[in-house]
Each structure stands twice: as structure tokens, then as C-alpha cells.
Design an enzyme around this catalytic site. Structure first.
Site, mmCIF file in Angstrom:
data_model
loop_
_atom_site.group_PDB
_atom_site.id
_atom_site.type_symbol
_atom_site.label_atom_id
_atom_site.label_comp_id
_atom_site.label_asym_id
_atom_site.label_seq_id
_atom_site.Cartn_x
_atom_site.Cartn_y
_atom_site.Cartn_z
ATOM 1 C CD GLU A 60 -3.431 0.458 1.812
ATOM 2 O OE1 GLU A 60 -3.865 -0.675 2.108
ATOM 3 O OE2 GLU A 60 -3.858 1.499 2.314
ATOM 4 C CE1 TYR A 98 -6.851 2.274 -2.478
ATOM 5 C CE2 TYR A 98 -5.779 0.340 -3.410
ATOM 6 C CZ TYR A 98 -6.065 1.147 -2.337
ATOM 7 O OH TYR A 98 -5.549 0.839 -1.098
ATOM 8 C CD GLU A 100 -1.821 -1.464 -2.658
ATOM 9 O OE1 GLU A 100 -2.939 -1.114 -2.271
ATOM 10 O OE2 GLU A 100 -1.098 -2.223 -2.026
ATOM 11 C CG HIS A 155 -2.697 -4.973 -0.080
ATOM 12 N ND1 HIS A 155 -2.880 -3.648 -0.374
ATOM 13 C CD2 HIS A 155 -3.614 -5.279 0.864
ATOM 14 C CE1 HIS A 155 -3.892 -3.179 0.358
ATOM 15 N NE2 HIS A 155 -4.341 -4.139 1.116
ATOM 16 C CG ASP A 189 -3.742 -6.582 4.354
ATOM 17 O OD1 ASP A 189 -4.435 -7.533 4.751
ATOM 18 O OD2 ASP A 189 -4.178 -5.414 4.248
ATOM 19 C CG ASP A 234 -1.378 -7.852 7.794
ATOM 20 O OD1 ASP A 234 -0.926 -7.152 6.887
ATOM 21 O OD2 ASP A 234 -2.362 -7.504 8.501
ATOM 22 C CG HIS A 274 -2.720 -3.724 8.382
ATOM 23 N ND1 HIS A 274 -3.151 -4.984 8.084
ATOM 24 C CD2 HIS A 274 -3.581 -2.886 7.745
ATOM 25 C CE1 HIS A 274 -4.215 -4.930 7.297
ATOM 26 N NE2 HIS A 274 -4.496 -3.656 7.075
#
Ligand SMILES: *[C@@H]1O[C@H](CO)[C@@H](O)[C@H](O)[C@H]1NC(C)=O
Length: 311
Positions: A60, A98, A100, A155, A189, A234, A274
Site C-alpha cells: 500500500e 486505485y 499502489e 495485498h 496483507d 496479514d 496494521h
């Protein structure tokens, strides 16, 4: 004379002064971008978290220009003398707006990146299953029994967690075909709990069901910072018996950084919602670069004292 001289050397080998474990960590840094990089209090904790690890996998990272990562690397290398740390950063991955990055941050003295690739997400039965395709890297590591290790950060998109975790099994086959290696670690994650993965679905998730995959962070773990949530989002999953036998038993755990660094819940949430997850591998005694001079010095002293005292 020669045979007795070996005694101190043997003792030294037994004591193994350089045998510090090798720690691998994964951390969802929750929208890490310039906003966080501009906050010294956040960066201070982030570099403390990263400097505990020989390799970290950040997820992220929403840093379009890459400047926040550069700032993080500068701060980390200024903070910690055990570096220098280098990074390997993926392109922006994701659908639509979106996007990352995955970022590997690793101690350059001990570790080399041999190769890396982005998983081609076009399996005929499951095309485009990953929102953010795994960014896979092959490392050489200072572990005698495990000269090479493949890391697969992931992720998942929460609403697709079950199918993405399942498809990581396809990724493991792809890696075995490409690099002829069994030794790999999936980490990150996975959103593998609390409403995103139903308990009854575990039976159909191949990464969980196929033999040879060891889930080191269990379903009872809590990887969330908020006191009112308890979810094992995670995870760390290890494949390959050489890799599994290098794991220090009981070392895989979430790292409760708020407790370790004395932060309130609100302060901790400035860093991330997290916890990082981490695992230790047994490092080769003499393979660790920084410890080598100290080890050689001790060895020389031992031989010297052996010849002086004639033991
Ligand atoms: C981090 O990665 C960027 C982009 O690949 C690279 O330009 C930079 O030199 C790296 N920094 C360090 C300290 O490894």
C-alpha cells in the site's frame, strides 16, 4: 600442539558469535505517501520498524512519483548504521485510479536481488484474478542451507481475498517452473479473516489445502492496531522444506509496535492500522558480513591464547 589448538576454535564455532537470526517482515503501511513522509514522528517509527528487519516488504505504497520512498530510504539510512538499505520498488499496480506499489527494503550487505518479475495474471481458468499482481523477487541470503529465497508480497483486494489467496497457488507453480526452486515465502496483507474469508471457505483455498504450504501466522493472530478489532489479516506462508526448516520455531508473529514504542492507539494509527508480521530464519554463523570482523578477531585471540597457554 596443533590438535589442542583446535579446542578454542571448536568452542568458538559452538558459541557461534555471528549467529544472529535473519528477520523478514511484511507491513501494510496504509497509504504510505508524501503525507506520511512529511511527518517526522511517523518516519521516526517507520524507520525503527524497518531497521529490525533484514528484508521488509511494504504494501500500500501510494507514492506515484516515488519521492516518499526516496525520503524513507534517506531517513532509514541516516538512522541505522547496520545498512545501507536498498529498495526494489514495483511499478504502480492496480485497477483504475486505485494503484499502489510493493516495495522491498533490504540490507544490501547481506542480501542480493538476483531477479524479479510481475506475475502475468492470465491463467486460462482465472484471468485477471489479482487486483495488484504479485511482484516476485529472488534473493540470495546469508543462510547456509538456503542460499536462495523467493519472496512473494501480496495485498489482496478485501472483497476478492478468497480467490486471490487461492490463486497464489498458481503463482507458486509459475515460480517453480520459471526458477526451478521450491523455496518461497508468501507474505503480506491477505485480508485473510473477519468477513473477507469465511471459515468454511478455507477448505477450497488451494494455498491453504495443498500439501507443502506452512501457514506461520495462524487464524487466531491479531494483526490489527485497533483495540476493538481482532483479525488475522496479514500472513506469512512458507513453501519448500529447506525454507521451512530454516524458520526459527515460534518466531513468526505480528509485531505489536505500539506497545514496543509506547504509542497510544491514535498515535499508532498515524503510522498504520496494521501490525507488521515477521519471521526469523537461521542465519549461517559465518555468513553475516558485519559480524565477520568480530568473529575473526575472536578466532585470532582464541588461537593466540591456545598457543600461549598450550591448551
Ligand atoms: C530506491 O529505488 C529507486 C527506484 O528504483 C532508485 O532510484 C533508488 O536509487 C533506490 N534507493 C536506494 C537507497 O536503494
Amino acid at each position: 600442539m596443533e590438535v589442542p589448538c583446535l579446542l578454542p576454535v571448536l568452542l568458538l564455532l559452538l558459541l557461534c558469535p555471528a549467529g544472529a537470526p535473519f528477520r523478514i517482515c511484511a507491513f501494510n503501511a496504509q497509504r504510505f505517501a508524501q503525507g506520511k513522509a512529511d511527518k517526522p514522528s511517523v518516519m521516526d517509527i517507520l524507520v525503527k520498524i524497518l531497521s529490525r528487519c533484514d528484508i521488509s516488504v511494504l504494501q500500500e505504497v501510494m507514492d506515484a512519483k516515488g519521492k516518499a520512498v526516496t525520503a524513507l530510504m534517506t531517513t532509514l539510512n541516516r538512522f541505522d548504521g547496520s545498512g545501507p538499505y536498498h529498495n526494489l520498488t514495483s511499478p504502480l499496480l492496480g485497477r483504475g485510479n486505485y494503484q499502489e506499489r510493493y516495495v522491498f527494503i533490504y540490507r544490501n550487505q547481506k542480501i542480493r536481488i538476483l531477479d524479479s518479475y510481475i506475475y502475468k495474471d492470465n491463467h486460462p481458468d482465472r484471468p485477471d484474478v489479482f487486483a495488484r499482481e504479485p511482484f516476485i523477487a529472488r534473493f540470495s541470503v546469508p543462510i547456509k542451507e538456503l542460499p536462495e529465497l523467493v519472496l512473494i508480497p501480496q495485498h489482496t483486494m478485501p472483497s476478492k481475498a478468497e480467490s486471490e489467496i487461492d490463486a497464489l497457488y498458481d503463482v507458486s507453480l509459475d515460480i517453480q517452473a520459471r526458477w526451478r526452486t521450491e523455496d518461497m515465502m508468501f507474505l503480506g496483507d491477505f485480508n485473510a479473516d473477519c468477513g473477507y474469508v469465511a471459515k468454511k471457505r478455507w477448505g477450497q483455498i488451494r494455498l491453504r489445502q495443498k500439501p507443502g504450504f506452512h501457514w506461520l501466522i495462524g487464524d487466531k493472530a491479531d494483526t490489527t492496531v485497533r483495540e476493538n478489532t481482532r483479525c488475522a489479516y496479514d500472513r506469512i506462508v512458507v513453501h519448500g522444506e529447506r525454507c521451512f526448516s530454516a524458520v526459527v520455531p515460534g518466531s513468526a508473529q505480528p509485531f505489536d509496535f505500539p506497545k514496543e514504542f509506547g504509542l497510544s492507539e491514535a498515535e499508532a494509527l498515524e503510522i498504520s492500522d496494521h501490525y507488521p508480521v515477521e519471521v526469523e530464519l537461521n542465519a549461517a554463523c559465518w555468513g553475516l558480513q558485519p559480524a565477520r570482523p568480530a568473529g575473526l578477531l575472536l578466532l585470532a585471540l582464541a588461537i593466540l591464547s591456545g598457543s600461549v597457554y598450550g591448551i
